[in-house]
Scaffold this active site. Sequence first.
Site, PDB file in Angstrom:
ATOM      1  N   ALA A  55     -11.192  -5.816  -4.397  1.00 18.37           N
ATOM      2  CA  ALA A  55     -11.613  -4.704  -5.275  1.00 18.37           C
ATOM      3  C   ALA A  55     -10.810  -3.449  -4.969  1.00 18.37           C
ATOM      4  CB  ALA A  55     -13.107  -4.450  -5.104  1.00 18.37           C
ATOM      5  N   ASN A  57      -6.949  -1.342  -5.194  1.00 15.21           N
ATOM      6  CA  ASN A  57      -6.304  -0.661  -6.327  1.00 15.21           C
ATOM      7  C   ASN A  57      -5.980  -1.609  -7.478  1.00 15.21           C
ATOM      8  OD1 ASN A  57      -6.371   1.867  -5.168  1.00 15.21           O
ATOM      9  ND2 ASN A  57      -4.404   1.602  -4.133  1.00 15.21           N
ATOM     10  N   GLY A  59      -6.963  -4.852  -7.926  1.00 18.88           N
ATOM     11  CA  GLY A  59      -8.111  -5.636  -8.386  1.00 18.88           C
ATOM     12  C   GLY A  59      -9.029  -4.832  -9.294  1.00 18.88           C
ATOM     13  N   ARG A 135       7.469  -9.341   9.060  1.00 13.68           N
ATOM     14  CA  ARG A 135       7.253 -10.029   7.789  1.00 13.68           C
ATOM     15  C   ARG A 135       6.445 -11.314   8.011  1.00 13.68           C
ATOM     16  NH1 ARG A 135      11.840 -13.318   4.652  1.00 13.68           N
ATOM     17  NH2 ARG A 135      11.485 -14.525   6.527  1.00 13.68           N
ATOM     18  N   ASN A 167       0.857 -10.278  -2.333  1.00 15.68           N
ATOM     19  CA  ASN A 167       2.244 -10.409  -1.885  1.00 15.68           C
ATOM     20  C   ASN A 167       2.341 -11.026  -0.488  1.00 15.68           C
ATOM     21  OD1 ASN A 167       4.015  -9.529  -3.900  1.00 15.68           O
ATOM     22  ND2 ASN A 167       3.426  -7.387  -3.535  1.00 15.68           N
ATOM     23  N   ASP A 195       7.306  -7.021 -13.906  1.00 17.46           N
ATOM     24  CA  ASP A 195       8.732  -6.681 -13.798  1.00 17.46           C
ATOM     25  C   ASP A 195       9.361  -6.459 -15.176  1.00 17.46           C
ATOM     26  OD1 ASP A 195       8.636  -6.796 -10.994  1.00 17.46           O
ATOM     27  OD2 ASP A 195       9.022  -8.951 -10.974  1.00 17.46           O
ATOM     28  N   ARG A 198       8.275  -3.105 -16.518  1.00 18.03           N
ATOM     29  CA  ARG A 198       9.070  -1.995 -15.952  1.00 18.03           C
ATOM     30  C   ARG A 198      10.425  -1.907 -16.665  1.00 18.03           C
ATOM     31  NH1 ARG A 198       7.114  -3.284  -9.775  1.00 18.03           N
ATOM     32  NH2 ARG A 198       5.408  -1.775  -9.791  1.00 18.03           N
TER      33      ARG A 198
HETATM   34  P1  NAD Z   1      -5.605  -2.761  -1.623  1.00 20.42           P
HETATM   35  O1  NAD Z   1      -5.461  -2.653  -0.148  1.00 20.42           O
HETATM   36  O2  NAD Z   1      -5.968  -1.560  -2.416  1.00 20.42           O
HETATM   37  O3  NAD Z   1      -6.692  -3.900  -1.954  1.00 20.42           O
HETATM   38  C1  NAD Z   1      -6.743  -5.128  -1.300  1.00 20.42           C
HETATM   39  C2  NAD Z   1      -8.206  -5.489  -1.133  1.00 20.42           C
HETATM   40  O4  NAD Z   1      -8.299  -6.816  -0.608  1.00 20.42           O
HETATM   41  C3  NAD Z   1      -8.957  -4.570  -0.155  1.00 20.42           C
HETATM   42  O5  NAD Z   1     -10.040  -3.933  -0.804  1.00 20.42           O
HETATM   43  C4  NAD Z   1      -9.420  -5.516   0.935  1.00 20.42           C
HETATM   44  O6  NAD Z   1     -10.684  -5.167   1.477  1.00 20.42           O
HETATM   45  C5  NAD Z   1      -9.480  -6.829   0.194  1.00 20.42           C
HETATM   46  N1  NAD Z   1      -9.473  -8.004   1.058  1.00 20.42           N
HETATM   47  C6  NAD Z   1      -8.795  -8.211   2.210  1.00 20.42           C
HETATM   48  N2  NAD Z   1      -9.107  -9.419   2.721  1.00 20.42           N
HETATM   49  C7  NAD Z   1     -10.006  -9.979   1.883  1.00 20.42           C
HETATM   50  C8  NAD Z   1     -10.675 -11.223   1.852  1.00 20.42           C
HETATM   51  N3  NAD Z   1     -10.505 -12.132   2.814  1.00 20.42           N
HETATM   52  N4  NAD Z   1     -11.528 -11.460   0.853  1.00 20.42           N
HETATM   53  C9  NAD Z   1     -11.727 -10.555  -0.128  1.00 20.42           C
HETATM   54  N5  NAD Z   1     -11.104  -9.367  -0.162  1.00 20.42           N
HETATM   55  C10 NAD Z   1     -10.252  -9.077   0.829  1.00 20.42           C
HETATM   56  O7  NAD Z   1      -4.243  -3.375  -2.151  1.00 20.42           O
HETATM   57  P2  NAD Z   1      -3.714  -3.377  -3.658  1.00 20.42           P
HETATM   58  O8  NAD Z   1      -2.836  -2.213  -3.876  1.00 20.42           O
HETATM   59  O9  NAD Z   1      -4.844  -3.614  -4.581  1.00 20.42           O
HETATM   60  O10 NAD Z   1      -2.763  -4.665  -3.629  1.00 20.42           O
HETATM   61  C11 NAD Z   1      -3.327  -5.943  -3.532  1.00 20.42           C
HETATM   62  C12 NAD Z   1      -2.250  -7.005  -3.322  1.00 20.42           C
HETATM   63  O11 NAD Z   1      -1.469  -7.099  -4.502  1.00 20.42           O
HETATM   64  C13 NAD Z   1      -1.270  -6.684  -2.177  1.00 20.42           C
HETATM   65  O12 NAD Z   1      -0.928  -7.878  -1.516  1.00 20.42           O
HETATM   66  C14 NAD Z   1      -0.058  -6.135  -2.926  1.00 20.42           C
HETATM   67  O13 NAD Z   1       1.121  -6.261  -2.184  1.00 20.42           O
HETATM   68  C15 NAD Z   1      -0.089  -7.014  -4.152  1.00 20.42           C
HETATM   69  N6  NAD Z   1       0.654  -6.533  -5.324  1.00 20.42           N
HETATM   70  C16 NAD Z   1       1.312  -7.474  -6.038  1.00 20.42           C
HETATM   71  C17 NAD Z   1       2.018  -7.111  -7.174  1.00 20.42           C
HETATM   72  C18 NAD Z   1       2.719  -8.177  -7.980  1.00 20.42           C
HETATM   73  O14 NAD Z   1       3.534  -7.853  -8.845  1.00 20.42           O
HETATM   74  N7  NAD Z   1       2.441  -9.450  -7.764  1.00 20.42           N
HETATM   75  C19 NAD Z   1       2.055  -5.769  -7.574  1.00 20.42           C
HETATM   76  C20 NAD Z   1       1.339  -4.832  -6.810  1.00 20.42           C
HETATM   77  C21 NAD Z   1       0.633  -5.219  -5.675  1.00 20.42           C
END
Ligand code: NAD
Length: 356
Positions: A55, A57, A59, A135, A167, A195, A198
């Site tokens: 939940a 940013n 999500g 990484r 990611n 992508d 963008r």
């Molecule tokens: P964020 O930190 O705001 O949210 C991640 C959430 O996951 C947190 O609220 C955290 O509590 C929760 N979480 C962690 N472990 C958990 C579990 N076991 N069960 C349930 N929830 C859990 O991060 P964000 O900015 O929302 O980014 C989320 C992911 O998306 C990151 O891995 C980011 O790199 C990725 N992302 C991917 C793309 C893409 O193009 N595919 C673009 C942007 C971000």
Amino acid sequence: MNQAEIDRRGNEERHKDPRLVHTLICKNKQIQPFLVTLRHSKKKTDYMKITVVGAGNVGATCADVIARRELANEVVLLDIRENFAEGKALDLWQTSPIELFDSRITGSTNDYSKTAGSAVVVITSGLPRKPGMSRDDLISTNAGIVRSVTTQILEHSPDAIIIVVSNPLDVMTYCAYKAAGLPAHRVFGMAGVLDTARYRAFLAEALDCSPKDIQAVLMGGHGDTMVPLPRYTTVGGIPVTELIDAAQLDAIIERTKKGGGEIVQLLGTSAWYAPGAAAAQMVEAIIRDQKRIFPVCAWLDGEYGLKDVYMGVPVKLGRNGIEKIITLDLNAEELEGVHTSAAAVREVMEVLDGMN
Ligand code: NAD
């Protein structure tokens, strides 16, 4: 004004904003209330549930877009952080009287029974890389999260289609695929929709035209090795190469490849509005069985001369998930770019395999 004209104007207005209540003036100057219903094109049949795990940013944004588009009766946000998903869900639900949607948004702290019967699940849970974290540490941590989320989701929603966002994207999609044991057309990742968005936004800015008119294909992994394809980029049906000079187009392609990093530099964290909306657009294509053609991180089985690797390729998305992988007739240079990108993804997949 005759009825046909009223209908025509109503349709035009509805197209602009389906939520407006319009008043049209008739030929005889009488004011006729003209109610345009929001749900004119939205067929709801069975009770539909969609879950977004994480939940944070991305999500929360994804859940917001899904609810506003009324893609489901219920949108469940789940997070491991105590009360976090409940709080976000409550706040989002309280936008419903303002934004005029009735998709119920609920939150859950790690209780997967609340997600039971979900048709589509979007996985956004994961940690960002922290200072001092390698990484490989990040892969291992996020793989653990994605694996456990996937398993628990399928215990309660065995028929779900899974969209991975966490990611490193291509490898986390591979991780979910291995944990799920589902056919690959039901487990795939979101990167290409973001992508290309963008890329299209940058092009729209450079050409001073509507982003709606720009169509583009982009392939490869989610990272610097992605392969935007100018030969398959059009603006209102016109090849982009006829509208922009090569140097400017190259600069836009380079900016697209580093599009994620540009936002991190500005915000100190990764993007969420466009990623969340991109994942929701994939959900919409599935739920509404739209058969849309999107670049999606898909499991390749010989396409483009690549096998057993997850990577961005154009696919048809519909009710069954990936309904077709589209094979483009790439030239040698494009194919080389795609193979280089696949090699970069495979290297990280092997890191993951080595951990198991
Ligand atoms: P964020 O930190 O705001 O949210 C991640 C959430 O996951 C947190 O609220 C955290 O509590 C929760 N979480 C962690 N472990 C958990 C579990 N076991 N069960 C349930 N929830 C859990 O991060 P964000 O900015 O929302 O980014 C989320 C992911 O998306 C990151 O891995 C980011 O790199 C990725 N992302 C991917 C793309 C893409 O193009 N595919 C673009 C942007 C971000």
